[in-house]
Write an enzyme that holds these catalytic residues in place. Structure first.
Site, PDB file in Angstrom:
ATOM      1  N   ASP A   1     -46.304  25.224 -38.121  1.00  0.00           N
ATOM      2  CA  ASP A   1     -46.337  26.155 -36.986  1.00  0.00           C
ATOM      3  C   ASP A   1     -47.468  27.173 -37.166  1.00  0.00           C
ATOM      4  O   ASP A   1     -47.755  27.959 -36.271  1.00  0.00           O
ATOM      5  CB  ASP A   1     -44.974  26.839 -36.779  1.00  0.00           C
ATOM      6  CG  ASP A   1     -44.555  27.713 -37.940  1.00  0.00           C
ATOM      7  OD1 ASP A   1     -45.181  27.637 -39.020  1.00  0.00           O
ATOM      8  OD2 ASP A   1     -43.586  28.483 -37.772  1.00  0.00           O
ATOM      9  N   SER A   2     -48.147  27.118 -38.320  1.00  0.00           N
ATOM     10  CA  SER A   2     -49.384  27.883 -38.494  1.00  0.00           C
ATOM     11  C   SER A   2     -50.392  27.506 -37.411  1.00  0.00           C
ATOM     12  O   SER A   2     -51.363  28.232 -37.195  1.00  0.00           O
ATOM     13  CB  SER A   2     -49.968  27.637 -39.887  1.00  0.00           C
ATOM     14  OG  SER A   2     -50.069  26.256 -40.163  1.00  0.00           O
TER      15      SER A   2
ATOM     16  N   ASP B   1     -42.927  21.126 -38.604  1.00  0.00           N
ATOM     17  CA  ASP B   1     -42.200  22.397 -38.633  1.00  0.00           C
ATOM     18  C   ASP B   1     -41.330  22.571 -37.399  1.00  0.00           C
ATOM     19  O   ASP B   1     -41.746  22.257 -36.283  1.00  0.00           O
ATOM     20  CB  ASP B   1     -43.198  23.564 -38.640  1.00  0.00           C
ATOM     21  CG  ASP B   1     -43.442  24.122 -40.025  1.00  0.00           C
ATOM     22  OD1 ASP B   1     -42.698  23.784 -40.959  1.00  0.00           O
ATOM     23  OD2 ASP B   1     -44.392  24.927 -40.170  1.00  0.00           O
TER      24      ASP B   1
ATOM     25  N   LYS C   1     -39.332  20.429 -41.217  1.00  0.00           N
ATOM     26  CA  LYS C   1     -39.266  21.548 -42.162  1.00  0.00           C
ATOM     27  C   LYS C   1     -38.740  22.763 -41.414  1.00  0.00           C
ATOM     28  O   LYS C   1     -39.094  22.982 -40.256  1.00  0.00           O
ATOM     29  CB  LYS C   1     -40.638  21.848 -42.771  1.00  0.00           C
ATOM     30  CG  LYS C   1     -40.615  23.047 -43.753  1.00  0.00           C
ATOM     31  CD  LYS C   1     -41.859  23.136 -44.611  1.00  0.00           C
ATOM     32  CE  LYS C   1     -43.066  23.719 -43.948  1.00  0.00           C
ATOM     33  NZ  LYS C   1     -42.896  25.081 -43.388  1.00  0.00           N
TER      34      LYS C   1
ATOM     35  N   GLU D   1     -37.439  27.107 -42.120  1.00  0.00           N
ATOM     36  CA  GLU D   1     -37.503  28.243 -43.033  1.00  0.00           C
ATOM     37  C   GLU D   1     -36.109  28.813 -43.290  1.00  0.00           C
ATOM     38  O   GLU D   1     -35.303  28.928 -42.364  1.00  0.00           O
ATOM     39  CB  GLU D   1     -38.400  29.350 -42.436  1.00  0.00           C
ATOM     40  CG  GLU D   1     -39.847  28.911 -42.282  1.00  0.00           C
ATOM     41  CD  GLU D   1     -40.754  30.013 -41.722  1.00  0.00           C
ATOM     42  OE1 GLU D   1     -40.287  31.161 -41.564  1.00  0.00           O
ATOM     43  OE2 GLU D   1     -41.924  29.705 -41.448  1.00  0.00           O
TER      44      GLU D   1
ATOM     45  N   GLU E   1     -43.316  29.597 -50.996  1.00  0.00           N
ATOM     46  CA  GLU E   1     -44.499  30.332 -50.533  1.00  0.00           C
ATOM     47  C   GLU E   1     -44.522  31.734 -51.115  1.00  0.00           C
ATOM     48  O   GLU E   1     -43.555  32.480 -51.016  1.00  0.00           O
ATOM     49  CB  GLU E   1     -44.533  30.388 -48.993  1.00  0.00           C
ATOM     50  CG  GLU E   1     -45.747  31.174 -48.468  1.00  0.00           C
ATOM     51  CD  GLU E   1     -46.063  30.964 -46.998  1.00  0.00           C
ATOM     52  OE1 GLU E   1     -45.445  30.098 -46.349  1.00  0.00           O
ATOM     53  OE2 GLU E   1     -46.960  31.683 -46.485  1.00  0.00           O
TER      54      GLU E   1
HETATM   55  O1  KIV Z   1     -47.006  26.363 -41.072  1.00  0.00           O
HETATM   56  C1  KIV Z   1     -47.516  26.113 -42.184  1.00  0.00           C
HETATM   57  O2  KIV Z   1     -48.740  25.885 -42.298  1.00  0.00           O
HETATM   58  C2  KIV Z   1     -46.635  26.081 -43.357  1.00  0.00           C
HETATM   59  C3  KIV Z   1     -47.244  25.791 -44.695  1.00  0.00           C
HETATM   60  C4  KIV Z   1     -48.259  26.795 -45.084  1.00  0.00           C
HETATM   61  C5  KIV Z   1     -46.227  25.611 -45.749  1.00  0.00           C
HETATM   62  O3  KIV Z   1     -45.471  26.266 -43.203  1.00  0.00           O
HETATM   63 NA    NA Z   2     -44.813  26.914 -41.162  1.00  0.00          NA
END
Ligand code: KIV
Ligand code: NA
Length: 274
Positions: free
Chosen positions: A44-45, A83, A113, A115, A181
């Site tokens: 989600d980055s 994510d 994934k 959080e 992280e």
């Molecule tokens: O969204 C992302 O890029 C991440 C990674 C940095 C682990 O969750």
């Molecule tokens: Na992320």
């Protein structure tokens, strides 16, 4: 070409050769890393890296699906993990399942994934029991930036026990691996030794079972800021800007396009090019 690993293949890499992973958001970038990575994360980055958002909080299911489909087209031998965006899973295990199933069905991802540690353990168990492999993400969890009060290291001093408890909880719940992280090195090593699933470090320790970075950070495309844990392996952003500046100058000087870039008015003779 090797077959892409699945979640259980990744789990089985615990304690072995380090797992290699990067984020990707587009087909061409996914193609570049496919042969080099064990798994690729549609993070989600993407909101900050490609859409100019201030945080990951504004990322939607629709954005994740679109980028997940793009990345999926670029992968053959690496597994794809995607994510779950902010707001798509925290409410209840049922909400999480509904949205995780949508992500998996529309993008062909092999796992999701999400959080959270102790507080998300029930949800992780619910998903895994119903056929959705889950990668956990503990330590600094950027979707909680507003309650964490900043992108700070998580797990120093008296905080260490809470992060260790998160690691144990997601393992017990059935996660096949966990991202650590911005967890201090010693604690990351301790967690890696204690839990039975691979730890994937970002700002953690070379002792983790694998590493991940945001690809635009490590190739120097994203230059708005650089966290300490990022190593710049290339400076592609400045390289691209120099190319753009040269193009602009040549357009203004009418030296681009040149003869080799334009077309003759007469059709070429048979067998001749252009
Ligand atoms: O969204 C992302 O890029 C991440 C990674 C940095 C682990 O969750
Ligand atoms: Na992320």
């Amino acid at each position: 070409r090797k077959k892409a690993p699945n979640a259980e293949d990744i789990r089985a890499r615990k304690g072995g050769e380090p797992l290699v992973s990067l984020t990707a958001y587009t087909t061409p970038m996914a193609r570049l890393m496919d042969a080099h990575c064990d798994f690729v994360l549609v993070g989600d980055s993407v909101g900050m890296v490609l859409h100019g958002l201030e945080s990951t909080l504004g990322v939607t299911m629709e954005m994740m699906i679109l980028h997940g489909q793009a990345v999926s087209r670029g992968l053959k031998s690496a597994m794809m993990v995607i994510d779950m965006p902010f707001g798509s899973y925290e409410e209840s295990p049922a909400q999480a399942f509904r949205n995780a199933a949508r992500l998996m069905a529309y993008t062909n991802a092999g796992a999701v994934k999400l959080e959270g540690g102790v507080e998300m353990a029930e949800t992780i168990r619910f998903l895994v029991k119903r056929g959705i492999p889950v990668m956990a993400h503990i330590g600094l969890t950027p979707q909680s930036i507003n309650t964490l009060g900043g992108y700070k290291v998580q797990g120093r001093d008296e905080q260490a026990e809470a992060v260790m408890a998160d690691a144990r909880a997601v393992t017990e719940a059935g996660a096949f691996s966990v991202v650590l992280e911005k967890v201090p090195q010693g604690l990351a090593n301790q967690i890696t030794e204690e839990i039975a699933i691979p730890t994937i470090g970002i700002g953690a320790s070379a002792g983790c079972d694998g590493q991940i970075l945001v690809v635009d950070d490590m190739v120097g495309f994203f230059t708005a800021f650089k966290p300490k844990f990022v190593k710049r392996y290339a400076e592609l952003g400045p390289l691209a800007e120099a190319a753009i500046a040269e193009y602009a100058a040549e357009v203004r000087a009418r030296t681009f396009p040149a003869d080799e870039h334009v077309f003759a008015d007469q059709a070429p003779a048979k067998g001749q090019k252009t």
